[in-house]
Design a protein around this motif. Structure first.
Motif, PDB file in Angstrom:
ATOM      1  N   GLY A 368      98.977  81.802  79.237  1.00 29.25           N
ATOM      2  CA  GLY A 368      98.981  81.300  80.609  1.00 29.25           C
ATOM      3  C   GLY A 368      98.752  79.846  81.012  1.00 29.25           C
ATOM      4  N   GLN A 369      98.397  79.213  79.927  1.00 28.41           N
ATOM      5  CA  GLN A 369      98.316  77.569  80.037  1.00 28.41           C
ATOM      6  C   GLN A 369      99.197  76.856  79.719  1.00 28.41           C
ATOM      7  OE1 GLN A 369      95.377  75.989  77.137  1.00 28.41           O
ATOM      8  NE2 GLN A 369      93.965  75.182  78.881  1.00 28.41           N
ATOM      9  N   THR A 370      99.381  75.722  80.585  1.00 29.27           N
ATOM     10  CA  THR A 370     100.554  74.720  80.506  1.00 29.27           C
ATOM     11  C   THR A 370     100.025  73.220  80.292  1.00 29.27           C
ATOM     12  OG1 THR A 370     101.729  75.919  82.232  1.00 29.27           O
ATOM     13  CG2 THR A 370     102.213  73.771  81.788  1.00 29.27           C
ATOM     14  N   THR A 371     100.492  72.629  79.512  1.00 29.50           N
ATOM     15  CA  THR A 371     100.229  71.263  78.879  1.00 29.50           C
ATOM     16  C   THR A 371     101.516  70.165  79.515  1.00 29.50           C
ATOM     17  OG1 THR A 371      98.910  71.896  77.143  1.00 29.50           O
ATOM     18  CG2 THR A 371      99.907  69.638  77.029  1.00 29.50           C
ATOM     19  N   ILE A 372     101.156  69.505  80.240  1.00 28.44           N
ATOM     20  CA  ILE A 372     102.001  68.287  80.554  1.00 28.44           C
ATOM     21  C   ILE A 372     101.839  67.188  79.696  1.00 28.44           C
ATOM     22  CG2 ILE A 372     102.710  66.696  82.241  1.00 28.44           C
ATOM     23  CD1 ILE A 372     101.711  68.696  84.394  1.00 28.44           C
ATOM     24  N   TRP A 373     102.964  66.514  78.917  1.00 29.33           N
ATOM     25  CA  TRP A 373     102.737  65.632  78.111  1.00 29.33           C
ATOM     26  C   TRP A 373     103.833  64.518  78.463  1.00 29.33           C
ATOM     27  CZ3 TRP A 373     107.504  65.730  76.103  1.00 29.33           C
ATOM     28  CH2 TRP A 373     108.464  66.830  75.805  1.00 29.33           C
ATOM     29  N   GLU A 374     103.407  63.419  77.867  1.00 30.16           N
ATOM     30  CA  GLU A 374     104.255  62.199  78.212  1.00 30.16           C
ATOM     31  C   GLU A 374     104.267  61.600  76.962  1.00 30.16           C
ATOM     32  OE1 GLU A 374     104.915  58.005  78.069  1.00 30.16           O
ATOM     33  OE2 GLU A 374     102.778  58.713  78.081  1.00 30.16           O
ATOM     34  N   ALA A 375     105.453  61.235  76.242  1.00 31.33           N
ATOM     35  CA  ALA A 375     105.838  60.707  74.986  1.00 31.33           C
ATOM     36  C   ALA A 375     106.409  59.427  74.949  1.00 31.33           C
ATOM     37  CB  ALA A 375     106.282  61.729  73.819  1.00 31.33           C
ATOM     38  N   ALA A 632     111.813  53.940  60.214  1.00 30.32           N
ATOM     39  CA  ALA A 632     110.634  54.428  60.471  1.00 30.32           C
ATOM     40  C   ALA A 632     110.503  54.557  62.276  1.00 30.32           C
ATOM     41  CB  ALA A 632     109.449  53.055  60.341  1.00 30.32           C
ATOM     42  N   SER A 633     109.845  55.472  62.675  1.00 31.96           N
ATOM     43  CA  SER A 633     109.723  55.897  63.915  1.00 31.96           C
ATOM     44  C   SER A 633     108.121  55.978  64.255  1.00 31.96           C
ATOM     45  CB  SER A 633     110.592  57.036  64.686  1.00 31.96           C
ATOM     46  OG  SER A 633     110.057  57.983  63.761  1.00 31.96           O
ATOM     47  N   GLY A 634     107.804  55.990  65.420  1.00 35.54           N
ATOM     48  CA  GLY A 634     106.524  56.072  65.954  1.00 35.54           C
ATOM     49  C   GLY A 634     106.510  56.606  67.414  1.00 35.54           C
ATOM     50  N   ASN A 635     105.412  57.218  67.800  1.00 38.75           N
ATOM     51  CA  ASN A 635     105.204  57.837  69.072  1.00 38.75           C
ATOM     52  C   ASN A 635     103.723  57.858  69.478  1.00 38.75           C
ATOM     53  OD1 ASN A 635     104.060  60.945  68.453  1.00 38.75           O
ATOM     54  ND2 ASN A 635     105.579  60.321  67.064  1.00 38.75           N
ATOM     55  N   LEU A 636     103.696  57.769  70.808  1.00 38.27           N
ATOM     56  CA  LEU A 636     102.111  57.761  71.156  1.00 38.27           C
ATOM     57  C   LEU A 636     102.428  58.582  72.395  1.00 38.27           C
ATOM     58  CD1 LEU A 636      99.203  56.862  71.694  1.00 38.27           C
ATOM     59  CD2 LEU A 636      99.984  55.011  73.173  1.00 38.27           C
ATOM     60  N   THR A 637     101.373  59.883  72.627  1.00 38.67           N
ATOM     61  CA  THR A 637     101.479  60.784  73.488  1.00 38.67           C
ATOM     62  C   THR A 637     100.303  61.078  74.340  1.00 38.67           C
ATOM     63  OG1 THR A 637     103.191  61.854  72.433  1.00 38.67           O
ATOM     64  CG2 THR A 637     102.105  63.142  74.111  1.00 38.67           C
ATOM     65  N   ILE A 638     100.231  61.200  75.584  1.00 37.38           N
ATOM     66  CA  ILE A 638      99.054  61.682  76.430  1.00 37.38           C
ATOM     67  C   ILE A 638      99.474  62.930  77.086  1.00 37.38           C
ATOM     68  CG2 ILE A 638      97.666  61.132  78.358  1.00 37.38           C
ATOM     69  CD1 ILE A 638      98.233  58.050  77.771  1.00 37.38           C
ATOM     70  N   SER A 639      98.544  64.059  76.964  1.00 41.36           N
ATOM     71  CA  SER A 639      98.795  65.261  77.456  1.00 41.36           C
ATOM     72  C   SER A 639      97.589  65.827  77.965  1.00 41.36           C
ATOM     73  CB  SER A 639      99.123  66.201  76.135  1.00 41.36           C
ATOM     74  OG  SER A 639      97.870  66.533  75.396  1.00 41.36           O
ATOM     75  N   TYR A 640      97.828  66.763  79.038  1.00 43.93           N
ATOM     76  CA  TYR A 640      96.881  67.571  79.839  1.00 43.93           C
ATOM     77  C   TYR A 640      97.202  68.799  79.945  1.00 43.93           C
ATOM     78  CZ  TYR A 640      93.399  67.780  83.493  1.00 43.93           C
ATOM     79  OH  TYR A 640      92.016  68.109  84.164  1.00 43.93           O
ATOM     80  N   ARG A 641      96.059  69.843  79.765  1.00 48.19           N
ATOM     81  CA  ARG A 641      96.113  71.224  80.063  1.00 48.19           C
ATOM     82  C   ARG A 641      95.460  71.567  81.238  1.00 48.19           C
ATOM     83  NH1 ARG A 641      94.308  72.805  73.512  1.00 48.19           N
ATOM     84  NH2 ARG A 641      96.112  72.031  72.375  1.00 48.19           N
ATOM     85  N   PHE A 642      96.268  72.603  81.552  1.00 51.41           N
ATOM     86  CA  PHE A 642      95.558  73.154  82.904  1.00 51.41           C
ATOM     87  C   PHE A 642      96.089  74.740  82.970  1.00 51.41           C
ATOM     88  CE2 PHE A 642      99.454  71.201  84.267  1.00 51.41           C
ATOM     89  CZ  PHE A 642     100.078  72.079  85.007  1.00 51.41           C
TER      90      PHE A 642
END
Length: 642
Positions: A368-375, A632-642
């Motif tokens: 039932g948990q949701t994570t919102i992420w930005e990559a 090559a590739s790179g990524n940086l992600t911020i996420s929040y669970r609620f």
């Protein structure tokens, strides 16, 4: 000036053998019963002592027939010959005679309808300067002096310059004539043929052919007066005297044309292009792949409106003939960057899927948990060139926002939207491919998402806008175009989450199908801008990976979890993408630089979790099996669970 025009320094023209360039072109100029010396400057009929074929020229060229005609006066043109002349489509007749010659034998009213009549009095006098002659020797001396005067006399040079400018600027077949079609007409023809690059021997043969075409009138006059019979004919020393005078006065024919006549290099190039068709361009025979296709297009455009007129293409091609080098334009003319752009778009979904893979599996989330992420996504790829294709490079920068929701213990779903800025460079061209990204997926664990076997799948639907800008080189300017399209991708995987002590192994095997579609478009900004057909490419591939994840480590309030992923992708169809374009009815195809069927990846990702907040960063290296494809590739992600 660097044009390869025949130069005459010796007192006698030397014969130069020249093999036919690319097929034999027959001389089909009709015989006019009432105008004996009417003929095509491209060759001499067999009946009049010639081969019946068009002359060959320097640099593997062949004279074009039906471009320039030479003649004696048309004052006696019969109705039958007038009708025959009309079939040649001649647009203009340049009369080189003096006013007294024209008044005594006018020809303007005898011309076919639609043929313009222009008078250019070469001598600039009211009548021809014919002295009293008592011998053939005097006649010969007079003719030699006349030809020298075409070089030394300022009035002659000025009027000759007018004739050549008119011939360069005219459209369609043209003709010029004097009274007998041999001296003023003969000199004009010899200069034109020199510009074309005909051999000295052929130039002289064409000059002397007057004696065959006009034999009846020459013999008739010679029977009465040998001196005036000589005047009506031509001899090699006549023309040679003028050609030798060019060397004496100007040092070279090039200098005579530009300094003596005041012609421009552009006029010379237009005249040569009108008269000569080149079988092979400099270096064309040794080219392959995209460069060969580009050179073939440059060659084919010799028979387009771009050739034989004052265009950048005409100047470029003729200067290339002189330089013996196409200057790299053969690599740039076909639009390889468009093919590379389409190829890049077929790989874009996989770049997106790899970047967001760690955040959409639902592992570690509660039911039932949701994570919102930005990559934030970034990537580069370089593909080396070879004899068939130029190297290509791509750069990507993107941003995606999405959410992953875990439904119970066995299912998670995800969706995301974003934007990617892509830049492609290849063959002196660059392309911007800006893409709106959308993705959605689902994952099902047979026992749990956190361990055991699972299946997953997803789809991408992207809208793309492409802007290409190609620097054609060679003074041909830039070709600019815009189009849009779509990219679709579907993928399905089967795998298993296998905990082994402090390390979790996740092997996965899947199938991916990418489809990129771009609409046809027409470039602007250059006379050599291309019209591209629509591009539709489907690329299926098999994908395998192994993720190795050590147990998380607690660092203060943060849980740190590194992961290493080894990946392999096998394309199940040809990785090469082709573009197809056309200009003036000539088509050209180009292939993309990327041609790796097997791709290997190594990715390192580090995730840090503190309560509901997560931060992760990753980097992936890529290597292909062909053309030194690396990236090559790179990524940086911020996420929040609620």
């Amino acid at each position: 000036m660097k044009s390869k025009i025949a130069v005459y320094a010796a007192p006698v023209l030397l014969a130069v053998s020249a093999a036919p360039a690319f097929g034999q072109v027959a001389i089909t100029t009709p015989i006019l019963a009432s105008v004996s010396n009417f003929r095509d400057i491209a060759g001499v009929a067999v009946a009049d002592g010639g081969s019946g074929l068009a002359y060959t020229t320097a640099n593997d060229g062949t004279m074009r027939t039906g471009v320039f005609y030479r003649s004696n006066a048309l004052s006696g043109l019969t109705a039958t010959d007038k009708a025959t002349l009309a079939t040649l489509g001649i647009t203009e007749d340049i009369d080189l005679r003096t006013p007294s010659e024209i008044s005594g034998a006018p020809e303007a009213q005898n011309l076919p309808a639609g043929m313009a009549y222009v008078q250019v009095n070469i001598f600039g006098s009211s009548g021809p300067p014919i002295p009293s002659l008592t011998s053939s020797a005097e006649a010969e001396s007079y003719l030699e002096q006349m030809n020298q005067g075409f070089v030394t006399n300022a009035v002659d040079r000025e009027n000759l310059a007018t004739v050549f400018a008119d011939l360069a600027n005219g459209t369609g077949p043209m003709m010029y004539n004097c009274s007998a079609g041999k001296d003023r007409t003969g000199w004009t023809s010899a200069i034109l043929e020199s510009i074309a690059g005909m051999s000295p021997a052929d130039i002289m043969a064409n000059y002397l052919a007057t004696n065959e075409y006009s034999a009846a009138s020459i013999n008739a006059v010679a029977a009465i007066s040998p001196a005036y019979g000589t005047i009506l004919g031509v001899q090699a020393p006549d023309l040679q005297a003028g050609l030798d005078q060019i060397i004496t006065s100007y040092g070279s024919l090039d200098n005579y044309l530009i300094q003596g006549l005041g012609m421009t290099q552009a006029e010379i190039y237009v005249l040569r292009a009108k008269m000569v068709d080149y079988a092979m361009l400099p270096g064309q025979a040794g080219l392959s792949g995209n460069a060969a296709a580009g050179a073939a297009l440059l060659n084919a455009l010799q028979n387009s409106p771009l050739s034989g007129s004052f265009t950048a293409y005409n100047y470029y091609l003729q200067s290339s003939i002189d330089a013996g080098n196409l200057g790299g334009v053969q690599n740039q003319i076909g639009g390889q960057v468009v093919a590379d752009t389409a190829s890049y778009l077929t790989r874009l979904p996989q770049l997106t899927n790899n970047a967001i893979a760690p955040y959409i599996n639902g592992i570690g989330m509660n039911a039932g948990q949701t994570t919102i992420w930005e990559a934030n996504l970034a990537g580069v790829m370089s593909t080396g060139g070879n004899s068939n294709v130029a190297d290509a490079n791509s750069h990507s920068a993107g941003l995606m926002i999405g959410a992953t929701h875990r439904i119970g213990g066995q299912i998670s779903v995800d969706a995301g939207v974003g934007y990617n800025w892509g830049t492609l460079t290849a063959a002196e061209g660059n392309s911007q491919a800006n893409t709106v990204l959308t993705t959605a997926g689902v994952r099902y664990g047979f026992s749990s998402l956190d361990s055991g076997p699972y299946v997953s799948g997803g789809a991408n639907a992207d809208i793309v806008s492409v802007h290409d800008n190609r620097n054609l080189g060679g003074g041909l300017g830039q070709a600019i175009g815009n189009t849009n399209g779509a990219v679709y991708d579907g993928h399905a995987e089967i795998g298993s989450v296998i905990p082994q002590g402090d390390v979790t192994f996740t092997p996965q095997l899947g199938i991916d199908v990418a489809y990129a579609s771009l609409r046809g478009f027409t470039e602007q900004g250059s006379a050599l801008a291309l019209s591209y057909g629509a591009m539709n490419d489907t690329v299926p591939s098999m994908i395998a990976s192994l993720q190795i994840t050590p147990a998380p480590k607690q660092v203060g309030n943060w849980s740190i979890a590194p992961a290493v992923t080894l990946g392999y992708q096998r394309l199940l169809s040809s990785p090469v993408v082709s573009s197809h374009a056309a200009i003036y009815g000539n088509s050209i195809s180009q292939i993309s630089a990327f041609n790796s069927r097997d791709l290997g990846t190594l990715a390192l990702n580090v995730a840090a979790q503190r309560g509901p907040l997560g931060i992760s960063a990753g980097i992936t290296g890529l290597a292909g099996d062909a053309n030194n494809s690396t990236g090559a590739s790179g990524n940086l992600t911020i996420s929040y669970r609620f």
